[in-house]
Design an enzyme around this catalytic site. Structure first.
Site, PDB file in Angstrom:
ATOM      1  N   TYR A  67       0.954  -1.081  -0.076  1.00 45.32           N
ATOM      2  CA  TYR A  67      -0.142  -0.080   0.030  1.00 45.32           C
ATOM      3  C   TYR A  67       0.934   1.398   0.178  1.00 45.32           C
ATOM      4  O   TYR A  67       2.138   1.307   0.583  1.00 45.32           O
ATOM      5  CB  TYR A  67      -0.868  -0.060   1.292  1.00 45.32           C
ATOM      6  CG  TYR A  67      -2.058  -1.288   1.375  1.00 45.32           C
ATOM      7  CD1 TYR A  67      -2.921  -1.502   0.250  1.00 45.32           C
ATOM      8  CD2 TYR A  67      -1.952  -1.834   2.395  1.00 45.32           C
ATOM      9  CE1 TYR A  67      -3.695  -2.246   0.341  1.00 45.32           C
ATOM     10  CE2 TYR A  67      -2.757  -2.950   2.567  1.00 45.32           C
ATOM     11  CZ  TYR A  67      -3.751  -3.394   1.565  1.00 45.32           C
ATOM     12  OH  TYR A  67      -4.545  -4.366   1.710  1.00 45.32           O
ATOM     13  N   HIS A 190      -9.331 -11.454  -8.464  1.00 46.41           N
ATOM     14  CA  HIS A 190      -8.987 -10.775  -7.222  1.00 46.41           C
ATOM     15  C   HIS A 190      -9.984  -9.980  -6.439  1.00 46.41           C
ATOM     16  O   HIS A 190     -10.951 -10.120  -6.886  1.00 46.41           O
ATOM     17  CB  HIS A 190      -8.066  -9.375  -7.916  1.00 46.41           C
ATOM     18  CG  HIS A 190      -7.080  -8.692  -6.735  1.00 46.41           C
ATOM     19  ND1 HIS A 190      -7.525  -7.795  -5.924  1.00 46.41           N
ATOM     20  CD2 HIS A 190      -5.956  -8.810  -6.553  1.00 46.41           C
ATOM     21  CE1 HIS A 190      -6.474  -7.209  -5.301  1.00 46.41           C
ATOM     22  NE2 HIS A 190      -5.662  -7.940  -5.746  1.00 46.41           N
TER      23      HIS A 190
END
Length: 223
Positions: A67, A190
């Protein structure tokens, strides 16, 4: 090259540390940390390896890169420290867990360290990223992918019966080096909000993982 890493992983990846590409990667990463904001903090670059020793890996979940917003990345794919709002993909992981087990997950925070401590390798393909908007993937193509490919290959060749959970096309392509006669490979979409409804929801990967572990006489993961 003297890299600080959990000993069993350091032994398994010893050849990588001496490879020319790794020296170039280290130079790039050092310069990046010295000249700007990079995530995770340097002490967490190898957190996935340090949390889950090579000989204790029972399952692997592959992510793409860390992230890139403040406070999120701490070296484990899909995970954020408690107190940080779980990102959308992690929220969908929790939704799938709730569906599989019928118990609430969304209220417990985003830190997945407990999974790593139980033998779930939470590995990003790229282990660092520049911070800031639109910086996702900014450290791709610098050598991390070769390094993490080597980690997956080592697990595939030297271990047996690991459950690899490959979510999305990127992870599935990276899983091409896995020997599927020795390991269980689970593939689906995903968990991103853009794709979770294309197969991630209802995949039952967490239950299927534990069923496989129990069948091998191993302790299941307390998700």
């Amino acid at each position: 090259m003297n890299v600080q890493m959990e000993p069993s992983w350091k032994a398994a990846l010893a050849d990588e540390f001496e490879a020319p590409y790794f020296a170039k990667l280290v130079d790039f990463v050092r310069h990046a940390y010295a000249s700007g904001v990079v995530y995770p903090s340097a002490k967490f670059i190898f957190e996935a390896f340090n949390r889950t020793p090579f000989d204790q890996v029972k399952a692997v979940i592959l992510g793409q890169d860390p992230y890139h917003n403040p406070g999120q990345a701490h070296g484990l794919c899909f995970s954020v420290p408690n107190g940080i709002e779980p990102p959308p993909s992690l929220v969908n992981v929790y939704k799938e867990l709730e569906s599989e087990y019928g118990t609430p997950f969304l209220n417990r925070g985003g830190d997945l360290s407990a999974w790593a401590d139980q033998g779930v390798l939470l590995l990003n393909a790229t282990l660092t990223v520049s911070g800031g908007a639109n910086m996702a993937g900014s450290h791709q193509g610098r050598g991390w992918e070769m390094f993490t490919d080597a980690a997956i290959r080592a697990l595939s060749e030297k271990r047996e019966g690991i459950v690899f959970m490959l979510w999305g096309s990127y992870a599935q392509k990276k899983g091409a080096v896995i020997d599927r006669t020795r390991h269980l490979v689970l593939e689906t979409a995903h968990p991103s909000p853009l794709s979770a409804y294309r197969g991630f929801f209802g995949c039952n990967h967490f239950k299927r993982c534990n069923e496989h572990l129990v069948a091998r006489g191993l302790v299941p993961v307390a998700w």
